[in-house]
Write a protein that holds these residues in place. Structure first.
Motif, PDB file in Angstrom:
ATOM      1  N   ARG A  58       0.809  -1.227   0.000  1.00 52.10           N
ATOM      2  CA  ARG A  58       0.000   0.000   0.000  1.00 52.10           C
ATOM      3  C   ARG A  58       0.844   1.279   0.000  1.00 52.10           C
ATOM      4  O   ARG A  58       0.296   2.365  -0.163  1.00 52.10           O
ATOM      5  N   GLU A  59       2.146   1.162   0.191  1.00 51.65           N
ATOM      6  CA  GLU A  59       2.999   2.341   0.142  1.00 51.65           C
ATOM      7  C   GLU A  59       3.100   2.844  -1.295  1.00 51.65           C
ATOM      8  O   GLU A  59       3.204   2.049  -2.227  1.00 51.65           O
ATOM      9  N   PRO A 110       2.333  12.135   8.886  1.00 54.91           N
ATOM     10  CA  PRO A 110       1.882  12.150   7.488  1.00 54.91           C
ATOM     11  C   PRO A 110       2.277  10.888   6.729  1.00 54.91           C
ATOM     12  O   PRO A 110       1.914  10.734   5.571  1.00 54.91           O
ATOM     13  N   ARG A 111       3.054  10.010   7.381  1.00 56.73           N
ATOM     14  CA  ARG A 111       3.503   8.737   6.792  1.00 56.73           C
ATOM     15  C   ARG A 111       4.258   8.970   5.477  1.00 56.73           C
ATOM     16  O   ARG A 111       3.896   8.440   4.434  1.00 56.73           O
ATOM     17  N   VAL A 112       5.330   9.747   5.595  1.00 56.78           N
ATOM     18  CA  VAL A 112       6.117  10.116   4.420  1.00 56.78           C
ATOM     19  C   VAL A 112       7.592   9.788   4.643  1.00 56.78           C
ATOM     20  O   VAL A 112       8.152  10.089   5.701  1.00 56.78           O
ATOM     21  N   ARG A 155       4.713   8.014  -0.071  1.00 56.91           N
ATOM     22  CA  ARG A 155       3.562   8.375   0.748  1.00 56.91           C
ATOM     23  C   ARG A 155       2.901   7.107   1.280  1.00 56.91           C
ATOM     24  O   ARG A 155       3.083   6.036   0.738  1.00 56.91           O
ATOM     25  N   LYS A 156       2.161   7.268   2.361  1.00 54.72           N
ATOM     26  CA  LYS A 156       1.523   6.144   3.054  1.00 54.72           C
ATOM     27  C   LYS A 156       2.568   5.127   3.518  1.00 54.72           C
ATOM     28  O   LYS A 156       2.325   3.921   3.545  1.00 54.72           O
TER      29      LYS A 156
END
Length: 199
Positions: A58-59, A110-112, A155-156
């Motif tokens: 999912r990243e 922010p999962r970055v 992201r994610k």
């Protein structure tokens, strides 16, 4: 023809519903930010750097065409404000500069996963300062966060990278751009509204 949401793929369905429910006053506005854009060679190198760091399905690795460095986020603005921003930007005079990306890091909220320079020239600070003053002149709120130049690579992201640096990548900044962020059926796209050369 009449399109039924239940007949559309999930992302397209969400996009369709979001835009049908969005007030007309919001639909007429544009989500903008000022950014530095790498040349195609550097963008490809950054994309290639990011790909091996991905550790979950999912990243999302940033496509080379989307890679940028935000230097001032603007937000949703109307046409008059956009015109004001462009007039302001064309009157900025800052020397060309360069910096080296080498640090790797991760922001949990922010999962970055990002790449950043360890230092940068005063010309970049001057550009950010001029844009800040100009955005406030055009009616924007003051930016309270400290400027931390970085480039989002993934992201994610679900975890920090195992290393905190990468081989140095030199960025030659010859211009800056006003960019519009658009939500499409295929995800977010960035469209350059205008760009201005550095001296």
């Amino acid at each position: 023809p009449c399109y039924r949401p239940d007949a559309l793929p999930i992302y397209t369905k969400l996009f369709w519903i979001k835009n049908r429910l969005m007030p007309a006053s919001v639909q007429s506005k544009h989500r903008l930010f000022f950014a530095l854009r790498p040349d195609k060679t550097l963008a490809r190198k950054l994309h290639s750097l990011a790909a091996p760091l991905r550790c979950a399905e999912r990243e999302r690795v940033m496509a080379s065409s989307l890679i940028h460095m935000t230097i001032r986020y603007v937000g949703l603005v109307d046409a008059a404000t956009q015109t004001c921003l462009q007039t302001m930007a064309q009157n900025i005079h800052v020397e060309k500069f360069e910096f080296t990306l080498q640090s790797l890091g991760y922001w949990k909220k922010p999962r970055v996963i990002w790449s950043a320079p360890t230092s940068w020239p005063e010309s970049l600070n001057q550009l950010v300062m001029h844009l800040e003053q100009g955005c406030q002149h055009c009616g924007g709120e003051a930016e309270t966060r400290t400027f931390n130049p970085h480039v989002s690579l993934i992201r994610k992201a679900t975890a920090a990278p195992l290393v905190n640096s990468h081989p140095p990548l030199l960025w030659h900044a010859a211009d800056f751009a006003l960019v519009e962020s658009k939500s499409t059926r295929n995800g977010v796209e960035y469209q350059i509204v205008n760009r201005w050369p550095l001296n």
